[in-house]
Scaffold this motif. Structure first.
Motif, PDB file in Angstrom:
ATOM      1  N   GLY A   5       0.832  -1.240  -0.137  1.00 31.13           N
ATOM      2  CA  GLY A   5      -0.033  -0.116   0.057  1.00 31.13           C
ATOM      3  C   GLY A   5       0.777   1.290  -0.015  1.00 31.13           C
ATOM      4  O   GLY A   5       0.299   2.264  -0.776  1.00 31.13           O
ATOM      5  N   VAL A   6       2.137   1.123   0.764  1.00 39.72           N
ATOM      6  CA  VAL A   6       2.689   2.437   0.809  1.00 39.72           C
ATOM      7  C   VAL A   6       3.429   2.548  -0.740  1.00 39.72           C
ATOM      8  O   VAL A   6       3.796   3.809  -0.967  1.00 39.72           O
ATOM      9  CB  VAL A   6       3.910   2.322   1.934  1.00 39.72           C
ATOM     10  CG1 VAL A   6       5.011   3.330   1.751  1.00 39.72           C
ATOM     11  CG2 VAL A   6       3.363   1.987   3.160  1.00 39.72           C
ATOM     12  N   CYS A   7       3.732   1.484  -1.331  1.00 40.37           N
ATOM     13  CA  CYS A   7       4.373   1.462  -2.519  1.00 40.37           C
ATOM     14  C   CYS A   7       3.291   2.268  -3.650  1.00 40.37           C
ATOM     15  O   CYS A   7       3.790   3.270  -4.237  1.00 40.37           O
ATOM     16  CB  CYS A   7       4.763   0.265  -3.253  1.00 40.37           C
ATOM     17  SG  CYS A   7       5.355  -0.038  -4.801  1.00 40.37           S
ATOM     18  N   ALA A   8       2.079   1.833  -3.457  1.00 39.11           N
ATOM     19  CA  ALA A   8       1.103   2.272  -4.505  1.00 39.11           C
ATOM     20  C   ALA A   8       0.975   3.967  -4.151  1.00 39.11           C
ATOM     21  O   ALA A   8       0.771   4.528  -5.043  1.00 39.11           O
ATOM     22  CB  ALA A   8       0.036   1.454  -4.582  1.00 39.11           C
ATOM     23  N   MET A   9       0.683   4.119  -3.041  1.00 37.67           N
ATOM     24  CA  MET A   9       0.493   5.436  -2.693  1.00 37.67           C
ATOM     25  C   MET A   9       1.561   6.243  -2.885  1.00 37.67           C
ATOM     26  O   MET A   9       1.612   7.436  -3.608  1.00 37.67           O
ATOM     27  CB  MET A   9      -0.006   5.587  -1.410  1.00 37.67           C
ATOM     28  CG  MET A   9      -1.196   5.017  -0.868  1.00 37.67           C
ATOM     29  SD  MET A   9      -1.555   5.281   1.066  1.00 37.67           S
ATOM     30  CE  MET A   9      -1.886   7.007   1.154  1.00 37.67           C
ATOM     31  N   SER A  10       2.832   5.922  -2.805  1.00 37.71           N
ATOM     32  CA  SER A  10       4.020   6.730  -3.121  1.00 37.71           C
ATOM     33  C   SER A  10       4.276   6.952  -4.408  1.00 37.71           C
ATOM     34  O   SER A  10       4.559   7.965  -5.127  1.00 37.71           O
ATOM     35  CB  SER A  10       5.240   6.230  -2.408  1.00 37.71           C
ATOM     36  OG  SER A  10       5.720   5.019  -2.725  1.00 37.71           O
ATOM     37  N   ILE A  11       3.943   5.703  -5.328  1.00 39.19           N
ATOM     38  CA  ILE A  11       4.154   5.850  -6.885  1.00 39.19           C
ATOM     39  C   ILE A  11       2.935   6.736  -7.496  1.00 39.19           C
ATOM     40  O   ILE A  11       3.319   7.599  -8.191  1.00 39.19           O
ATOM     41  CB  ILE A  11       4.310   4.624  -7.447  1.00 39.19           C
ATOM     42  CG1 ILE A  11       5.414   3.715  -7.129  1.00 39.19           C
ATOM     43  CG2 ILE A  11       3.949   4.785  -9.038  1.00 39.19           C
ATOM     44  CD1 ILE A  11       5.479   2.358  -7.712  1.00 39.19           C
ATOM     45  N   ILE A  12       1.882   6.697  -6.940  1.00 39.36           N
ATOM     46  CA  ILE A  12       0.700   7.461  -7.340  1.00 39.36           C
ATOM     47  C   ILE A  12       1.009   9.006  -7.091  1.00 39.36           C
ATOM     48  O   ILE A  12       0.996   9.887  -7.918  1.00 39.36           O
ATOM     49  CB  ILE A  12      -0.552   7.032  -7.028  1.00 39.36           C
ATOM     50  CG1 ILE A  12      -0.933   5.629  -7.703  1.00 39.36           C
ATOM     51  CG2 ILE A  12      -1.548   7.936  -7.385  1.00 39.36           C
ATOM     52  CD1 ILE A  12      -2.061   5.157  -6.964  1.00 39.36           C
ATOM     53  N   GLY A  13       1.444   9.188  -6.052  1.00 40.74           N
ATOM     54  CA  GLY A  13       1.920  10.537  -5.141  1.00 40.74           C
ATOM     55  C   GLY A  13       2.982  11.267  -6.133  1.00 40.74           C
ATOM     56  O   GLY A  13       2.945  12.429  -6.551  1.00 40.74           O
ATOM     57  N   GLY A  14       3.883  10.499  -6.347  1.00 46.49           N
ATOM     58  CA  GLY A  14       5.179  11.013  -6.931  1.00 46.49           C
ATOM     59  C   GLY A  14       4.864  11.042  -8.404  1.00 46.49           C
ATOM     60  O   GLY A  14       5.277  12.094  -9.282  1.00 46.49           O
ATOM     61  N   GLY A  15       4.073  10.236  -9.055  1.00 45.99           N
ATOM     62  CA  GLY A  15       3.521  10.687 -10.447  1.00 45.99           C
ATOM     63  C   GLY A  15       2.727  11.882 -10.587  1.00 45.99           C
ATOM     64  O   GLY A  15       2.974  12.542 -11.613  1.00 45.99           O
ATOM     65  N   LEU A  16       1.966  12.198  -9.623  1.00 47.39           N
ATOM     66  CA  LEU A  16       0.888  13.411  -9.750  1.00 47.39           C
ATOM     67  C   LEU A  16       1.981  14.637  -9.508  1.00 47.39           C
ATOM     68  O   LEU A  16       1.926  15.720 -10.362  1.00 47.39           O
ATOM     69  CB  LEU A  16      -0.112  13.450  -8.561  1.00 47.39           C
ATOM     70  CG  LEU A  16      -1.057  12.736  -8.708  1.00 47.39           C
ATOM     71  CD1 LEU A  16      -2.264  12.597  -7.465  1.00 47.39           C
ATOM     72  CD2 LEU A  16      -1.791  12.919 -10.063  1.00 47.39           C
TER      73      LEU A  16
END
Length: 129
Positions: free
Chosen positions: A99-110
């Motif tokens: 979950g941390v991985c998904a949230m940080s990748i989506i946030g970083g992409g944004l």
């Protein structure tokens, strides 16, 4: 395309959502390593910004990139790939949860997408025609 106040408001909202996702990915699981993702995506456009004006003179065509411009693009691509790959590697080594991985990748992409959109919306061409 004229970039107005609505563009600035939209980009600031998307940037805030990106940073919120990254900070929440850190705070909810009490692991602050995903902040490195925010750092990499904030630093990613710097090589392009630094080396963009190292091109040729006014008589050369704008399509021919010099070595300095290519180096800036190469360094930017390394930093962007690091920003996406770092959470995946840390998740694979079980330092981070998925979950941390998904949230940080989506946030970083944004965050990185917002920086790219801002630079594209407010680009000033140096044409003297």
């Amino acid at each position: 395309m004229s970039a107005g106040l609505k563009t600035v408001i939209l980009l600031s909202f998307v940037l805030a959502v990106g940073f919120l996702l990254i900070i929440l990915s850190c705070a909810l699981w009490v692991n602050w390593l995903p902040l490195l993702v925010a750092l990499t995506f904030v630093l990613a456009p710097l090589p392009n910004a630094l080396f963009a004006h190292c091109g040729g003179d006014e008589f050369s065509s704008s399509d021919n990139a010099t070595g300095a411009v290519d180096l800036g693009r190469f360094l930017t691509s390394i930093i962007v790939v690091t920003g996406f790959a770092l959470p995946v590697v840390l998740t694979h080594s079980e330092v981070l949860k998925p979950g941390v991985c998904a949230m940080s990748i989506i946030g970083g992409g944004l965050v990185y997408g917002t920086i790219l959109a801002y630079s594209a919306a407010f680009r000033q061409d140096d044409e003297y025609d």
